[in-house]
Scaffold this motif. Sequence first.
Motif, PDB file in Angstrom:
ATOM      1  N   GLY A   1      47.189  44.875  41.168  1.00  0.00           N
ATOM      2  CA  GLY A   1      47.433  44.126  39.938  1.00  0.00           C
ATOM      3  C   GLY A   1      46.164  43.426  39.478  1.00  0.00           C
ATOM      4  N   GLU A   2      46.332  42.390  38.661  1.00  0.00           N
ATOM      5  CA  GLU A   2      45.160  41.742  38.059  1.00  0.00           C
ATOM      6  C   GLU A   2      44.709  40.515  38.856  1.00  0.00           C
ATOM      7  OE1 GLU A   2      46.484  43.208  33.613  1.00  0.00           O
ATOM      8  OE2 GLU A   2      46.167  41.076  33.959  1.00  0.00           O
ATOM      9  N   ALA A   3      45.483  39.446  38.763  1.00  0.00           N
ATOM     10  CA  ALA A   3      45.096  38.186  39.412  1.00  0.00           C
ATOM     11  C   ALA A   3      46.355  37.375  39.660  1.00  0.00           C
ATOM     12  CB  ALA A   3      44.146  37.413  38.499  1.00  0.00           C
ATOM     13  N   PRO A   4      46.327  36.505  40.658  1.00  0.00           N
ATOM     14  CA  PRO A   4      47.520  35.690  40.920  1.00  0.00           C
ATOM     15  C   PRO A   4      47.806  34.741  39.758  1.00  0.00           C
ATOM     16  CG  PRO A   4      45.867  35.459  42.682  1.00  0.00           C
ATOM     17  CD  PRO A   4      45.225  36.221  41.584  1.00  0.00           C
TER      18      PRO A   4
ATOM     19  N   ASP B   1      52.840  31.073  40.446  1.00  0.00           N
ATOM     20  CA  ASP B   1      53.761  31.263  41.581  1.00  0.00           C
ATOM     21  C   ASP B   1      53.040  31.887  42.773  1.00  0.00           C
ATOM     22  OD1 ASP B   1      55.849  30.264  40.059  1.00  0.00           O
ATOM     23  OD2 ASP B   1      56.388  32.244  39.278  1.00  0.00           O
ATOM     24  N   GLU B   2      52.169  32.847  42.459  1.00  0.00           N
ATOM     25  CA  GLU B   2      51.444  33.550  43.529  1.00  0.00           C
ATOM     26  C   GLU B   2      50.446  32.607  44.208  1.00  0.00           C
ATOM     27  OE1 GLU B   2      51.902  34.800  40.411  1.00  0.00           O
ATOM     28  OE2 GLU B   2      53.378  36.328  40.958  1.00  0.00           O
ATOM     29  N   ASP B   3      49.816  31.750  43.398  1.00  0.00           N
ATOM     30  CA  ASP B   3      48.856  30.773  43.923  1.00  0.00           C
ATOM     31  C   ASP B   3      49.565  29.822  44.891  1.00  0.00           C
ATOM     32  OD1 ASP B   3      46.336  29.312  43.948  1.00  0.00           O
ATOM     33  OD2 ASP B   3      47.371  27.792  42.766  1.00  0.00           O
TER      34      ASP B   3
ATOM     35  N   LEU C   1      50.894  34.781  47.956  1.00  0.00           N
ATOM     36  CA  LEU C   1      51.275  36.200  47.991  1.00  0.00           C
ATOM     37  C   LEU C   1      51.274  36.769  46.568  1.00  0.00           C
ATOM     38  CD1 LEU C   1      54.326  36.015  50.411  1.00  0.00           C
ATOM     39  CD2 LEU C   1      52.127  37.124  50.890  1.00  0.00           C
ATOM     40  N   PRO C   2      50.910  38.056  46.426  1.00  0.00           N
ATOM     41  CA  PRO C   2      50.888  38.629  45.083  1.00  0.00           C
ATOM     42  C   PRO C   2      52.291  38.959  44.565  1.00  0.00           C
ATOM     43  CG  PRO C   2      50.267  40.291  46.674  1.00  0.00           C
ATOM     44  CD  PRO C   2      50.445  39.003  47.450  1.00  0.00           C
ATOM     45  N   PHE C   3      52.450  38.890  43.276  1.00  0.00           N
ATOM     46  CA  PHE C   3      53.675  39.337  42.591  1.00  0.00           C
ATOM     47  C   PHE C   3      54.958  38.749  43.189  1.00  0.00           C
ATOM     48  CE2 PHE C   3      50.708  42.564  41.039  1.00  0.00           C
ATOM     49  CZ  PHE C   3      51.060  42.610  39.701  1.00  0.00           C
ATOM     50  N   VAL C   4      55.038  37.423  43.173  1.00  0.00           N
ATOM     51  CA  VAL C   4      56.283  36.791  43.626  1.00  0.00           C
ATOM     52  C   VAL C   4      57.038  36.137  42.463  1.00  0.00           C
ATOM     53  CG1 VAL C   4      55.512  36.375  45.998  1.00  0.00           C
ATOM     54  CG2 VAL C   4      55.076  34.649  44.258  1.00  0.00           C
TER      55      VAL C   4
ATOM     56  N   THR D   1      48.100  44.413  46.194  1.00  0.00           N
ATOM     57  CA  THR D   1      47.039  43.407  46.110  1.00  0.00           C
ATOM     58  C   THR D   1      46.635  43.244  44.650  1.00  0.00           C
ATOM     59  OG1 THR D   1      44.920  42.682  47.030  1.00  0.00           O
ATOM     60  CG2 THR D   1      45.109  45.018  46.512  1.00  0.00           C
ATOM     61  N   ASN D   2      45.598  42.460  44.398  1.00  0.00           N
ATOM     62  CA  ASN D   2      45.102  42.229  43.041  1.00  0.00           C
ATOM     63  C   ASN D   2      43.598  42.451  42.993  1.00  0.00           C
ATOM     64  OD1 ASN D   2      47.371  41.255  41.417  1.00  0.00           O
ATOM     65  ND2 ASN D   2      47.417  39.505  42.814  1.00  0.00           N
ATOM     66  N   VAL D   3      43.066  42.635  41.793  1.00  0.00           N
ATOM     67  CA  VAL D   3      41.608  42.709  41.626  1.00  0.00           C
ATOM     68  C   VAL D   3      40.986  41.371  42.015  1.00  0.00           C
ATOM     69  CG1 VAL D   3      39.745  42.942  39.919  1.00  0.00           C
ATOM     70  CG2 VAL D   3      41.734  44.453  39.796  1.00  0.00           C
TER      71      VAL D   3
ATOM     72  N   LEU E   1      51.845  50.644  33.228  1.00  0.00           N
ATOM     73  CA  LEU E   1      51.989  49.376  32.507  1.00  0.00           C
ATOM     74  C   LEU E   1      52.270  48.235  33.482  1.00  0.00           C
ATOM     75  CD1 LEU E   1      54.078  50.806  29.545  1.00  0.00           C
ATOM     76  CD2 LEU E   1      51.621  50.335  29.627  1.00  0.00           C
ATOM     77  N   HIS E   2      51.683  47.092  33.181  1.00  0.00           N
ATOM     78  CA  HIS E   2      51.856  45.914  34.039  1.00  0.00           C
ATOM     79  C   HIS E   2      53.272  45.360  33.833  1.00  0.00           C
ATOM     80  CE1 HIS E   2      51.230  41.956  35.736  1.00  0.00           C
ATOM     81  NE2 HIS E   2      50.065  42.364  36.218  1.00  0.00           N
ATOM     82  N   PRO E   3      53.965  44.973  34.925  1.00  0.00           N
ATOM     83  CA  PRO E   3      55.329  44.457  34.753  1.00  0.00           C
ATOM     84  C   PRO E   3      55.419  43.226  33.840  1.00  0.00           C
ATOM     85  CG  PRO E   3      54.599  44.261  37.050  1.00  0.00           C
ATOM     86  CD  PRO E   3      53.591  45.095  36.343  1.00  0.00           C
TER      87      PRO E   3
HETATM   88  N1  URA Z   1      50.251  39.456  37.841  1.00  0.00           N
HETATM   89  C1  URA Z   1      49.342  40.099  38.584  1.00  0.00           C
HETATM   90  O1  URA Z   1      48.602  40.935  38.083  1.00  0.00           O
HETATM   91  N2  URA Z   1      49.286  39.825  39.879  1.00  0.00           N
HETATM   92  C2  URA Z   1      50.074  38.950  40.474  1.00  0.00           C
HETATM   93  O2  URA Z   1      49.967  38.756  41.687  1.00  0.00           O
HETATM   94  C3  URA Z   1      51.016  38.281  39.671  1.00  0.00           C
HETATM   95  C4  URA Z   1      51.102  38.547  38.368  1.00  0.00           C
END
Ligand code: URA
Length: 295
Positions: free
Chosen positions: A145-148, A151-153, A157-160, A185-187, A263-265
């Motif tokens: 994905g892109e970046a936390p 919520d992820e911060d 954890l990524p994408f929570v 993971t994320n970039v 596509l990004h969720p």
């Molecule tokens: N969007 C992202 O790209 N990464 C995450 O961890 C959360 C949202």
Amino acid sequence: MPPEPHPDPLTTLAWLVESGADEAVQDTPVNRFVAPSPSRTSSPAPLTGEGNANARPARSHWEGGKPSSSTASGPTASGARPAPEAAANPSSDHIGRAMEVAAACTTLPELKATLESFEGSPLKRTATNTVFADGNPDARIMLIGEAPGRDEDRAGLPFVGRAGQLLDLMLASIGLSRTENAYITNVINWRPPGNRDPSPEEAAINLPFLRRHIELFDPGIIILLGAVSARHVLGKTEGIMRMRGKWSEYFVGARSVPAMPTLHPAYLLRRPIDKKLAWRDLQAIAAKARELKIL
Ligand code: URA
């Protein structure tokens, strides 16, 4: 027009903070991509894939981000402002250091620990946690994905958050889950303040870690979530609607790994009508995974 600087530095600082300033930048612009001088004694260790199109940090809409890194632009210990060239070096040093320490890692836990103790990214100063990855490290399918976000911060954890919940449903629709056969993971490993776009330097500092992360995980398939991820990982410049659904190659050493942007969720939460496109991509990903006997 900003008011005249107040003679009291604390009052001036309070005014700046109130006006939304959250970074120290200097008066003259600094090109942080200036090549390090050949006289530098410590050259960054080469990374697998370095120098090919896959490994090159892409220029993306992140380029619109503000220049940051108060390390690179703040006053020196003597209180003097550094000359632009001198200020460029600390940033390239951070990138060089990131390349060195990432290349030295031989396992995923080592890479995680190295990221957690790395102090070269300005994003780390404002983040609560380093967001490394989630999922099964023995899986063959890697999502980037892109970046936390917030919520992820908080969770580390990524994408929570909401996008993560949708991502889990998307994965489940083709028989994938982070507990079993997917790894995420994320970039970028630290949340950019206020969810702003990371600057090109911030991304450049993170990319050696991401490349090493991919090498050590050694995926059978890479799924790139959104344009930022696709551009940085594949070195492309097109929009996501052009890139999505098409296979590209990412080289891990000499091995070509199929990589598909989709596509990004978070985008799908805003534009549910485009879920049908993501569904098509997921079907293609599942078919490829079956062909490669990893699903
Ligand atoms: N969007 C992202 O790209 N990464 C995450 O961890 C959360 C949202």
